[in-house]
Design an enzyme around this catalytic site. Structure first.
Site, short mmCIF file in Angstrom:
data_model
loop_
_atom_site.label_atom_id
_atom_site.label_comp_id
_atom_site.label_asym_id
_atom_site.label_seq_id
_atom_site.Cartn_x
_atom_site.Cartn_y
_atom_site.Cartn_z
N SER A 119 0.87 -1.41 -0.24
CA SER A 119 0.06 0.54 -0.06
C SER A 119 1.68 1.59 0.37
CB SER A 119 -1.00 -0.49 1.28
OG SER A 119 -1.56 1.16 1.10
N TYR A 143 -1.79 5.56 -4.01
CA TYR A 143 -3.49 6.75 -3.91
C TYR A 143 -2.82 7.63 -4.34
CZ TYR A 143 -5.49 3.84 0.07
OH TYR A 143 -6.16 3.06 0.52
N THR A 169 -6.56 2.79 -6.52
CA THR A 169 -7.58 2.85 -5.94
C THR A 169 -8.74 3.97 -5.81
OG1 THR A 169 -6.67 1.21 -4.11
CG2 THR A 169 -8.43 2.88 -2.93
N LYS A 264 -8.94 -0.15 -8.96
CA LYS A 264 -9.30 -1.33 -7.54
C LYS A 264 -10.64 -0.39 -7.14
CE LYS A 264 -8.62 -3.26 -2.85
NZ LYS A 264 -8.66 -1.94 -2.00
N HIS A 288 -13.46 -2.10 -0.51
CA HIS A 288 -12.69 -1.68 0.31
C HIS A 288 -13.30 -2.39 1.91
CE1 HIS A 288 -9.47 1.57 0.78
NE2 HIS A 288 -9.51 0.98 1.57
N GLY A 342 -7.14 -9.36 2.83
CA GLY A 342 -6.61 -8.68 3.05
C GLY A 342 -6.64 -8.68 4.94
#
Length: 391
Positions: A119, A143, A169, A264, A288, A342
């Site tokens: 991430s 991001y 994302t 995503k 999410h 996740g």
């Protein structure tokens, strides 16, 4: 008589026969605020429950008299073969769950021949992950921030570190509202309560590991803030949540990233089509994990329509709610090339660090393999729509 296991970590992991069991161990080994951060979701948590309810409603239709001794679990995602249809999803604050963090997860993924996704707000850098698992298949979740220089820097570093896929994302224009985190004071900026601090003190091993290892920070974003302490969270939140994110940003990313690109956070066929037409190689069907907009549909229910819209060539990955090997099978039957997990591996990480993540993957692999055999299927690629029924 079974020989007793003296090591406490190995004992509790060995007794865990499912992801649900690992979750129960994680509750006992991790401060409540940290566990709630992983386990909780947005608002009333309706979406998180819908994700699980959709998988629970699936009916499997076997083909008997088709015995399979050793099913082939492998499949292809893009042009690469992976050991089974499973990908490690990106998670933030990973070293808060356990001090081994992303490095431990990446090593497990590499050992099992599975991709790991780091991430943007992870607590390890792309360089850290590449060094921890040099033979692994590494993806980078992005991001797109308001800082164009930072965006370019993140892409350049991921490329230099050998990352093969960027996952953009798009479902975070603002942060989701997490009541559990708000009550625990795990907010941006943090406002820890006395109750939270006293609860953390009940886990001396967790506290000691946090005090004796590197500070937890958004490692990939240090160059933006020049800081390594908690102030990062305040500055990072201002750029990570981007209300103006649009298809022009996706087009910029396509022009600046030379390898595979996924979007995503897609929940509709229309958005999936437009993402691919703008340059994405596929989509991750995701809400999410219920952590952003509550009351969205379960990803499994919208998956068939998205696959039908995109046809067989685009890559479609399902995320959110996968906690059992049969969930992987159901997603494959309804159109996914693979799934992302996740919470499932984070429960393992909290329960026992790298060994806990290893246990999570072993559980899912055994469940998936046995289910293929019970369905009478010789390989992942033999799973078809007629093997599942949805209410």
């Amino acid at each position: 008589m079974r020989r007793p296991t003296l090591n406490p970590v190995e004992r509790r992991l060995g007794a865990a026969l499912s992801i649900r069991d690992l979750r129960k161990v994680a509750v006992r080994t991790t401060p409540r605020a940290v566990f709630d951060y992983v386990d909780g979701a947005a608002d009333a948590e309706l979406t998180a429950r819908r994700n699980r309810a959709a998988f629970a409603a699936v009916e499997l239709v076997p083909e008997y008299l088709s015995p399979v001794d050793h099913p082939d679990l492998s499949t292809r995602v893009f042009d690469r073969e992976i050991a089974m249809p499973l990908i490690f999803a990106p998670t933030g604050y990973t070293r808060m769950m356990h001090h081994e963090g992303e490095a431990a997860v990446a090593r497990v993924a590499a050992r099992h021949g599975l991709p790991y996704t780091l991430s943007t707000v992870g607590t390890s850098t792309v360089e850290d992950v590449a060094a921890a698992a040099p033979g692994g298949e590494h993806w980078f979740q992005l991001y797109l921030t308001r800082n164009e220089r930072l965006n370019a820097e993140l892409l350049d570093r991921a490329l230099a570190a050998g990352f093969t896929t960027v996952v953009l994302t798009v479902d975070t224009p603002v942060a989701g509202r997490h009541p559990k985190d708000m009550r625990n004071g795990l907010t941006i900026p943090p406002s820890l309560t006395l109750r939270t601090l006293f609860d953390m003190a009940r886990y001396p091993s967790w506290v000691l590991n946090k005090l004796t290892t590197a500070p937890i920070a958004f490692a990939s974003l240090r160059s933006m803030t020049g800081e390594t302490d908690v102030i990062d969270a305040v500055k990072v939140a201002d750029v990570v949540f981007e209300p103006t994110l649009n298809y022009d940003h996706l087009a910029w990313l396509r022009a600046n990233w030379p390898h595979r690109l996924l979007v995503k956070g897609v929940l509709s066929p229309r958005d999936a089509r437009r993402a691919v037409e703008t340059g994405a190689d596929g989509v991750v069907v995701s809400n999410h994990g219920g952590r952003q907009l509550d009351r969205t549909p379960a990803t499994l229910t919208v998956l068939p329509g998205i696959r039908e819209e995109l046809g067989p060539d685009a890559t479609v990955i399902l995320d959110s709610g996968v906690t059992h090997g049969q969930d992987i099978l159901a997603a494959r039957a309804l159109g996914a090339d693979a799934v992302m997990i996740g919470r499932a591996y984070l429960y393992g990480l909290m329960a026992g660090g790298e060994r806990g993540v290893e246990r999570a993957v072993t559980i899912l692999r055994e469940e998936y393999s046995r289910s293929l055999q019970l369905l009478g299927l010789k390989a992942s690629d033999a799973i078809a729509r007629h093997h599942v029924r949805m209410p």
